[in-house]
Write an enzyme that holds these catalytic residues in place. Sequence first.
Site, PDB file in Angstrom:
ATOM      1  N   SER A  18       0.852  -1.185   0.000  1.00  0.00           N
ATOM      2  CA  SER A  18       0.000   0.000   0.000  1.00  0.00           C
ATOM      3  C   SER A  18       0.887   1.234   0.000  1.00  0.00           C
ATOM      4  O   SER A  18       2.068   1.167   0.360  1.00  0.00           O
ATOM      5  CB  SER A  18      -0.877  -0.002   1.258  1.00  0.00           C
ATOM      6  OG  SER A  18      -1.534   1.243   1.439  1.00  0.00           O
ATOM      7  N   TYR A  35      -2.887  -0.637  10.446  1.00  0.00           N
ATOM      8  CA  TYR A  35      -2.677  -1.012   9.045  1.00  0.00           C
ATOM      9  C   TYR A  35      -1.302  -0.568   8.562  1.00  0.00           C
ATOM     10  O   TYR A  35      -0.582  -1.316   7.893  1.00  0.00           O
ATOM     11  CB  TYR A  35      -3.783  -0.394   8.198  1.00  0.00           C
ATOM     12  CG  TYR A  35      -3.786  -0.826   6.751  1.00  0.00           C
ATOM     13  CD1 TYR A  35      -4.241  -2.087   6.382  1.00  0.00           C
ATOM     14  CD2 TYR A  35      -3.356   0.034   5.748  1.00  0.00           C
ATOM     15  CE1 TYR A  35      -4.259  -2.483   5.051  1.00  0.00           C
ATOM     16  CE2 TYR A  35      -3.368  -0.352   4.415  1.00  0.00           C
ATOM     17  CZ  TYR A  35      -3.826  -1.610   4.072  1.00  0.00           C
ATOM     18  OH  TYR A  35      -3.825  -1.998   2.755  1.00  0.00           O
TER      19      TYR A  35
END
Length: 287
Positions: free
Chosen positions: A140, A153
């Site tokens: 990501s 995350y």
Amino acid sequence: MAQAPTNSTRNLLITGCSSGIGHAAAHAMSARGWRVFATARAEADVARLEKEGLEALPLDLADSASIEATVAEVRKRIGGELTGLFNNGAYGQPGAVEDLTRDVLREQLETNLLGTHELTTRVLPMMRSQGHGRIVQNSSVLGFAALPYRGAYVCSKFALEGLTDTLRQELNGSGIHVSLIQPGPIASRFRENAHAAFKANIDTVNSAHARTYEKVEARLANPDGKTPFALEADAVVAKLIHALEHPRPRPRYAVTLPTHLFAALKRVLSTRGMDRVLLRATKNERE
């Protein structure tokens, strides 16, 4: 030079195929002639994937027994070579760092990092014995650029990138290639799933961030809300195709404008300067 996979040996295992990137990847790679093993945690999603014409298997990345059983089943079915692994399965746990309990953070890491790691180590012996393979990790923009209220995350993706960089070095010369894909915002059910995790695990009432959480809640509760610069899952699939099929796969593939922009800024700005940019980018979430 590495050899591109041939049609006769193109077997691919993909995690997190219930929706979004994994779902799009499973169908796209199947259409390109790969034998795809599409996995999902929920039995209902596995059944739906089978109805869509995919070869689907249950897989819970937070469960070692599930990982072991899935790898054993794939090995039995292919009776040969596993060409590729696309580690896509993950979810986002929103919340301020100080509101993350040890158990909540552990749960995030079990799926996004430790399960991915265990699955990778279980397929590597197959790839080593055949002398080639492709491992693609779906990271990501938050794997290198931290944003507030996404600490769990961010932690999982920063760790995944470090582990992947090390693995890539250790597999140098083995014929097994490791790539990272770094998407920014992608249209998927990610926000919907994050909202469920937020409601289940964050004490919003007694938090020092209670006022900000009102903004967080409103954003997560609107799965159809537009995210600036968001792309469809096909943008990630295009990078996956290159990573799996090109003779010289890249170590990293950036997807979406924010990923390219933040990567460039991180190379030239100081830490404080980068913080200012990232805080400004998320200002509307807090005020």
